[in-house]
Design a protein around this motif. Structure first.
Motif, PDB file in Angstrom:
ATOM      1  N   LEU A 160       5.004  13.955  -8.636  1.00 43.51           N
ATOM      2  CA  LEU A 160       3.698  14.457  -9.067  1.00 43.51           C
ATOM      3  C   LEU A 160       2.654  13.350  -9.002  1.00 43.51           C
ATOM      4  CD1 LEU A 160       2.401  17.059 -10.076  1.00 43.51           C
ATOM      5  CD2 LEU A 160       2.887  16.303 -12.408  1.00 43.51           C
ATOM      6  N   THR A 161       3.021  12.150  -9.418  1.00 44.15           N
ATOM      7  CA  THR A 161       2.120  11.000  -9.325  1.00 44.15           C
ATOM      8  C   THR A 161       1.761  10.730  -7.869  1.00 44.15           C
ATOM      9  OG1 THR A 161       3.052  10.009 -11.313  1.00 44.15           O
ATOM     10  CG2 THR A 161       1.852   8.543  -9.842  1.00 44.15           C
ATOM     11  N   ALA A 162       2.746  10.827  -6.983  1.00 49.25           N
ATOM     12  CA  ALA A 162       2.504  10.581  -5.559  1.00 49.25           C
ATOM     13  C   ALA A 162       1.487  11.570  -4.996  1.00 49.25           C
ATOM     14  CB  ALA A 162       3.811  10.668  -4.784  1.00 49.25           C
ATOM     15  N   VAL A 163       1.682  12.852  -5.269  1.00 47.08           N
ATOM     16  CA  VAL A 163       0.775  13.859  -4.703  1.00 47.08           C
ATOM     17  C   VAL A 163      -0.600  13.806  -5.365  1.00 47.08           C
ATOM     18  CG1 VAL A 163       1.323  15.899  -6.112  1.00 47.08           C
ATOM     19  CG2 VAL A 163       0.762  16.167  -3.709  1.00 47.08           C
ATOM     20  N   ILE A 177      -4.447  13.138  -3.637  1.00 46.74           N
ATOM     21  CA  ILE A 177      -5.613  13.993  -3.893  1.00 46.74           C
ATOM     22  C   ILE A 177      -6.785  13.167  -4.415  1.00 46.74           C
ATOM     23  CG2 ILE A 177      -6.472  15.881  -5.339  1.00 46.74           C
ATOM     24  CD1 ILE A 177      -3.578  17.079  -5.093  1.00 46.74           C
ATOM     25  N   ILE A 178      -6.513  12.254  -5.351  1.00 45.55           N
ATOM     26  CA  ILE A 178      -7.584  11.406  -5.902  1.00 45.55           C
ATOM     27  C   ILE A 178      -8.207  10.542  -4.805  1.00 45.55           C
ATOM     28  CG2 ILE A 178      -8.012   9.423  -7.421  1.00 45.55           C
ATOM     29  CD1 ILE A 178      -6.000  10.709  -9.386  1.00 45.55           C
ATOM     30  N   LYS A 179      -7.376  10.000  -3.916  1.00 40.36           N
ATOM     31  CA  LYS A 179      -7.884   9.157  -2.822  1.00 40.36           C
ATOM     32  C   LYS A 179      -8.438   9.979  -1.652  1.00 40.36           C
ATOM     33  CE  LYS A 179      -5.072   5.006  -3.324  1.00 40.36           C
ATOM     34  NZ  LYS A 179      -6.103   3.996  -3.148  1.00 40.36           N
ATOM     35  N   LYS A 180      -8.334  11.310  -1.757  1.00 40.95           N
ATOM     36  CA  LYS A 180      -8.732  12.210  -0.664  1.00 40.95           C
ATOM     37  C   LYS A 180      -7.991  11.836   0.620  1.00 40.95           C
ATOM     38  CE  LYS A 180     -13.056  13.355  -2.772  1.00 40.95           C
ATOM     39  NZ  LYS A 180     -14.489  13.354  -2.752  1.00 40.95           N
ATOM     40  N   ASP A 181      -6.730  11.491   0.447  1.00 40.87           N
ATOM     41  CA  ASP A 181      -5.849  11.101   1.542  1.00 40.87           C
ATOM     42  C   ASP A 181      -5.067  12.337   1.984  1.00 40.87           C
ATOM     43  OD1 ASP A 181      -4.081   9.877   3.282  1.00 40.87           O
ATOM     44  OD2 ASP A 181      -2.928   8.876   1.695  1.00 40.87           O
ATOM     45  N   TRP A 182      -5.733  13.208   2.708  1.00 40.37           N
ATOM     46  CA  TRP A 182      -5.130  14.486   3.084  1.00 40.37           C
ATOM     47  C   TRP A 182      -3.965  14.303   4.048  1.00 40.37           C
ATOM     48  CZ3 TRP A 182      -6.754  16.471  -0.915  1.00 40.37           C
ATOM     49  CH2 TRP A 182      -8.092  16.410  -1.314  1.00 40.37           C
ATOM     50  N   GLN A 183      -4.036  13.282   4.864  1.00 42.94           N
ATOM     51  CA  GLN A 183      -2.908  12.975   5.747  1.00 42.94           C
ATOM     52  C   GLN A 183      -1.692  12.583   4.901  1.00 42.94           C
ATOM     53  OE1 GLN A 183      -3.007  13.510   8.987  1.00 42.94           O
ATOM     54  NE2 GLN A 183      -0.899  12.878   9.296  1.00 42.94           N
ATOM     55  N   GLY A 184      -1.931  11.827   3.837  1.00 40.06           N
ATOM     56  CA  GLY A 184      -0.853  11.457   2.920  1.00 40.06           C
ATOM     57  C   GLY A 184      -0.265  12.665   2.215  1.00 40.06           C
ATOM     58  N   THR A 185      -1.127  13.617   1.843  1.00 41.36           N
ATOM     59  CA  THR A 185      -0.643  14.848   1.199  1.00 41.36           C
ATOM     60  C   THR A 185       0.298  15.589   2.142  1.00 41.36           C
ATOM     61  OG1 THR A 185      -2.761  15.005   0.038  1.00 41.36           O
ATOM     62  CG2 THR A 185      -1.369  16.953   0.021  1.00 41.36           C
ATOM     63  N   LYS A 186      -0.086  15.667   3.406  1.00 44.54           N
ATOM     64  CA  LYS A 186       0.752  16.341   4.401  1.00 44.54           C
ATOM     65  C   LYS A 186       2.075  15.595   4.588  1.00 44.54           C
ATOM     66  CE  LYS A 186       0.752  17.482   9.318  1.00 44.54           C
ATOM     67  NZ  LYS A 186      -0.005  17.367  10.565  1.00 44.54           N
ATOM     68  N   GLN A 187       1.998  14.270   4.679  1.00 42.25           N
ATOM     69  CA  GLN A 187       3.206  13.477   4.844  1.00 42.25           C
ATOM     70  C   GLN A 187       4.138  13.623   3.640  1.00 42.25           C
ATOM     71  OE1 GLN A 187       2.005   9.435   5.731  1.00 42.25           O
ATOM     72  NE2 GLN A 187       0.995  10.052   7.632  1.00 42.25           N
ATOM     73  N   PHE A 188       3.554  13.654   2.438  1.00 40.45           N
ATOM     74  CA  PHE A 188       4.373  13.824   1.241  1.00 40.45           C
ATOM     75  C   PHE A 188       5.064  15.184   1.243  1.00 40.45           C
ATOM     76  CE2 PHE A 188       5.057  15.431  -3.015  1.00 40.45           C
ATOM     77  CZ  PHE A 188       5.928  14.461  -3.501  1.00 40.45           C
ATOM     78  N   ALA A 189       4.319  16.219   1.587  1.00 41.14           N
ATOM     79  CA  ALA A 189       4.897  17.572   1.604  1.00 41.14           C
ATOM     80  C   ALA A 189       6.066  17.648   2.595  1.00 41.14           C
ATOM     81  CB  ALA A 189       3.834  18.600   1.957  1.00 41.14           C
ATOM     82  N   ARG A 223       3.443   4.410   1.346  1.00 36.46           N
ATOM     83  CA  ARG A 223       2.058   4.777   1.652  1.00 36.46           C
ATOM     84  C   ARG A 223       1.054   3.782   1.085  1.00 36.46           C
ATOM     85  NH1 ARG A 223      -0.489   7.537   5.532  1.00 36.46           N
ATOM     86  NH2 ARG A 223      -2.388   8.520   4.793  1.00 36.46           N
ATOM     87  N   TYR A 224       1.295   3.297  -0.145  1.00 37.16           N
ATOM     88  CA  TYR A 224       0.280   2.488  -0.838  1.00 37.16           C
ATOM     89  C   TYR A 224       0.721   1.061  -1.150  1.00 37.16           C
ATOM     90  CZ  TYR A 224      -1.678   7.116  -1.205  1.00 37.16           C
ATOM     91  OH  TYR A 224      -2.156   8.363  -0.906  1.00 37.16           O
ATOM     92  N   GLY A 225       1.929   0.689  -0.770  1.00 35.26           N
ATOM     93  CA  GLY A 225       2.351  -0.702  -0.875  1.00 35.26           C
ATOM     94  C   GLY A 225       3.273  -1.009  -2.050  1.00 35.26           C
ATOM     95  N   LYS A 243       3.705   7.163   6.711  1.00 37.95           N
ATOM     96  CA  LYS A 243       3.151   5.953   7.321  1.00 37.95           C
ATOM     97  C   LYS A 243       2.255   5.253   6.284  1.00 37.95           C
ATOM     98  CE  LYS A 243       4.816   7.121  11.338  1.00 37.95           C
ATOM     99  NZ  LYS A 243       6.177   7.422  11.026  1.00 37.95           N
ATOM    100  N   PRO A 244       2.115   3.929   6.396  1.00 37.26           N
ATOM    101  CA  PRO A 244       1.242   3.218   5.452  1.00 37.26           C
ATOM    102  C   PRO A 244      -0.200   3.724   5.518  1.00 37.26           C
ATOM    103  CG  PRO A 244       2.656   1.676   6.615  1.00 37.26           C
ATOM    104  CD  PRO A 244       2.833   3.011   7.273  1.00 37.26           C
ATOM    105  N   TYR A 245      -0.831   3.727   4.352  1.00 39.14           N
ATOM    106  CA  TYR A 245      -2.206   4.210   4.221  1.00 39.14           C
ATOM    107  C   TYR A 245      -3.172   3.208   4.822  1.00 39.14           C
ATOM    108  CZ  TYR A 245      -6.494   5.773   1.874  1.00 39.14           C
ATOM    109  OH  TYR A 245      -7.772   6.203   1.588  1.00 39.14           O
ATOM    110  N   GLN A 246      -4.073   3.705   5.658  1.00 37.22           N
ATOM    111  CA  GLN A 246      -5.118   2.876   6.242  1.00 37.22           C
ATOM    112  C   GLN A 246      -6.430   3.610   6.067  1.00 37.22           C
ATOM    113  OE1 GLN A 246      -3.704   2.389  10.239  1.00 37.22           O
ATOM    114  NE2 GLN A 246      -2.387   0.689   9.677  1.00 37.22           N
ATOM    115  N   LYS A 247      -7.246   3.066   5.186  1.00 40.74           N
ATOM    116  CA  LYS A 247      -8.505   3.738   4.873  1.00 40.74           C
ATOM    117  C   LYS A 247      -9.444   3.761   6.072  1.00 40.74           C
ATOM    118  CE  LYS A 247     -11.851   4.137   1.232  1.00 40.74           C
ATOM    119  NZ  LYS A 247     -12.232   3.728  -0.101  1.00 40.74           N
ATOM    120  N   ASN A 248      -9.556   2.644   6.745  1.00 36.71           N
ATOM    121  CA  ASN A 248     -10.452   2.568   7.903  1.00 36.71           C
ATOM    122  C   ASN A 248      -9.637   2.703   9.184  1.00 36.71           C
ATOM    123  OD1 ASN A 248     -12.675   2.080   6.257  1.00 36.71           O
ATOM    124  ND2 ASN A 248     -12.265  -0.113   6.221  1.00 36.71           N
TER     125      ASN A 248
END
Length: 195
Positions: A52-55, A59-71, A120-122, A169-174
């Motif tokens: 739950l913390t992961a998902v 959402i808080i980071k608006k990391d929709w690619q991460g949401t998909k990867q988590f699912a 995803r976040y280190g 995959k690791p999160y990359q904001k830019n």
């Protein structure tokens, strides 16, 4: 992220204490120590709190690619775990006559959430998530009900970690970078886009 972690730890403590108090009030006191009930309840809460913390973090980071990867990773772990339970049909410890011990679903869930956070976040956050996931594994073996043995827990952790590493995959904001360089009248503009 630290605020989320502290909130979940406090929630776990409150739920664990409430659950144990209810056990005492209903007269279901056994030969087990209080810490065993607290440990088992903590594991029950953490196996939900970590994913739950992961998902929520995605959402808080608006990391929709991460949401998909988590699912994808969590769903894969869930399917593999429950398929193996039906294929292997290993009996649970203490002669319960239940044949769904291998692998541990609680451990798969906890390690899936912890591995997603780390991958995803280190490691800054991942190391604490892994500590909490390890507590879930211990709770499945050492709680008053002793639902699993070490092999069930290790298999659950392996499924959770493996399925997450496949899809995350690791999160990359830019994802897009533009650079400029000048040297003795020569100019260079660079453009980089990561997929």
């Amino acid at each position: 992220m630290r605020t989320h972690l502290l909130f979940f730890l406090l929630s776990i403590f409150i739920v664990s204490q409430t659950s144990f108090s209810q056990t005492l009030e209903t007269g279901n006191v056994s030969t087990h120590d209080k810490w065993e009930f607290v440990l088992e309840d903590t594991g029950d809460v953490l196996q939900i709190a970590l994913p739950l913390t992961a998902v929520i973090t995605t959402i808080i980071k608006k990391d929709w690619q991460g949401t998909k990867q988590f699912a994808l990773s969590y769903g894969t772990g869930f399917i593999i775990t429950h398929s193996l339970k039906r294929i292997v049909r290993k009996e649970r410890p203490e002669g319960r006559n239940l044949f769904d011990a291998f692998p541990s679903g609680h451990t798969t869930s906890a390690f899936s959430g912890a591995t997603f956070i780390q991958r995803r976040y280190g490691w800054k956050y991942g190391k604490w998530a892994y500590v909490l996931a390890a507590i879930v594994g211990v709770s499945r073996m050492e709680g008053p009900d002793g639902w699993h043995d070490i092999w069930d827990v290790l298999a659950g952790a392996t499924v959770g970690i493996g399925s997450t590493y496949i899809f995350t995959k690791p999160y990359q904001k830019n994802q897009m970078q533009v650079g400029f360089s000048a040297n003795k009248g020569d100019y260079l503009i660079g453009f980089k886009y990561q997929f």
